[in-house]
Design a protein around this motif. Structure first.
Motif, PDB file in Angstrom:
ATOM      1  N   ALA A  81       0.872  -1.165   0.000  1.00 30.69           N
ATOM      2  CA  ALA A  81       0.000   0.000   0.000  1.00 30.69           C
ATOM      3  C   ALA A  81       0.908   1.214   0.000  1.00 30.69           C
ATOM      4  O   ALA A  81       2.112   1.086   0.137  1.00 30.69           O
ATOM      5  N   GLY A  82       0.323   2.382  -0.124  1.00 32.37           N
ATOM      6  CA  GLY A  82       1.143   3.579  -0.092  1.00 32.37           C
ATOM      7  C   GLY A  82       1.547   4.006  -1.482  1.00 32.37           C
ATOM      8  O   GLY A  82       1.349   3.288  -2.462  1.00 32.37           O
ATOM      9  N   ASP A  83       2.114   5.179  -1.551  1.00 29.23           N
ATOM     10  CA  ASP A  83       2.425   5.779  -2.847  1.00 29.23           C
ATOM     11  C   ASP A  83       3.904   5.737  -3.206  1.00 29.23           C
ATOM     12  O   ASP A  83       4.279   6.178  -4.287  1.00 29.23           O
ATOM     13  N   LEU A  84       4.737   5.250  -2.323  1.00 26.89           N
ATOM     14  CA  LEU A  84       6.179   5.294  -2.587  1.00 26.89           C
ATOM     15  C   LEU A  84       6.607   4.131  -3.476  1.00 26.89           C
ATOM     16  O   LEU A  84       6.362   2.974  -3.146  1.00 26.89           O
ATOM     17  N   PRO A  85       7.270   4.390  -4.589  1.00 25.14           N
ATOM     18  CA  PRO A  85       7.833   3.290  -5.377  1.00 25.14           C
ATOM     19  C   PRO A  85       9.014   2.666  -4.629  1.00 25.14           C
ATOM     20  O   PRO A  85       9.788   3.364  -3.983  1.00 25.14           O
ATOM     21  N   CYS A  86       9.142   1.369  -4.748  1.00 23.90           N
ATOM     22  CA  CYS A  86      10.235   0.677  -4.045  1.00 23.90           C
ATOM     23  C   CYS A  86      11.604   1.153  -4.521  1.00 23.90           C
ATOM     24  O   CYS A  86      12.561   1.135  -3.767  1.00 23.90           O
TER      25      CYS A  86
END
Length: 196
Positions: A81-86
């Motif tokens: 979840a969340g908006d940060l790309p790995c």
């Protein structure tokens, strides 16, 4: 004076040993040891019993039971979840510095300790796995955590999970390589700098 047979024996000894070793090795390769043998005799082939199943009429709901779900493994990358790309959470260069044999992983698996809590709270979770083994590195980031709290270090089975708050985020890293919190400090610091 020795007999001719005594002179020949030392020459034949290596050949005899090699033949014995080969014979022993071949006796372990009987059909069926690793794979079923093909058989044309119908009396020796295994029989399969098929149990009748209930069918439903067309248009009727299918009320057959599905297998009970055990703890469903959560997807660990792309982010749970969340908006940060790995790729922003932990860069390829940082991963290489951690261990050059690790690569991003999309395999499913259980999330340990604070990592699972971060995923449940809507944070980003990224996983990396050893290319030839089962060793994993899992990183979680929860931005704007509010009253979210995670222990600085915990052990879940053989996995060490280190957590820290930095730049308005909770960051956690988990791996079997982390025996204590300081083992994960470099990863935590790098992730904190990345999400700043």
């Amino acid at each position: 004076m020795s007999s001719p047979s005594l002179r020949i024996r030392p020459r034949l000894l290596p050949v005899t040993i090699m033949a014995a070793v080969t014979a022993m090795a071949l006796t372990g390769c009987e059909p069926g040891a690793l794979a079923p043998a093909d058989s044309s005799d119908p009396t020796t082939s295994p029989t399969v019993t098929v149990e009748p199943t209930e069918t439903t009429e067309p248009g009727q709901p299918d009320d057959t039971e599905t297998p009970a779900e055990t703890d469903t493994p959560e997807v660990t990358t792309p982010p749970v979840a969340g908006d940060l790309p790995c790729t922003d959470v932990f860069t390829a260069d940082q991963l290489y510095a951690f261990n050059p044999n690790f690569a991003p992983s999309s395999d499913q698996g259980e999330l340990p300790g604070a990592i699972a809590d971060i995923a449940d709270a809507g944070g980003t979770v990224c996983a990396y796995q050893h290319v030839t083994g089962s060793d994993r590195l899992v990183v979680g980031v929860l931005e704007g955590p509010g009253d979210f709290d995670a222990p600085p270090f915990e052990t879940v089975g053989e996995i060490g999970v280190a957590s820290a708050q930095a730049n308005g985020a909770v960051i956690a890293a988990a791996s079997i390589y982390f025996v204590e919190a300081r083992d994960a400090q470099q990863v935590l610091d790098e992730v904190a700098a990345n999400v700043n």
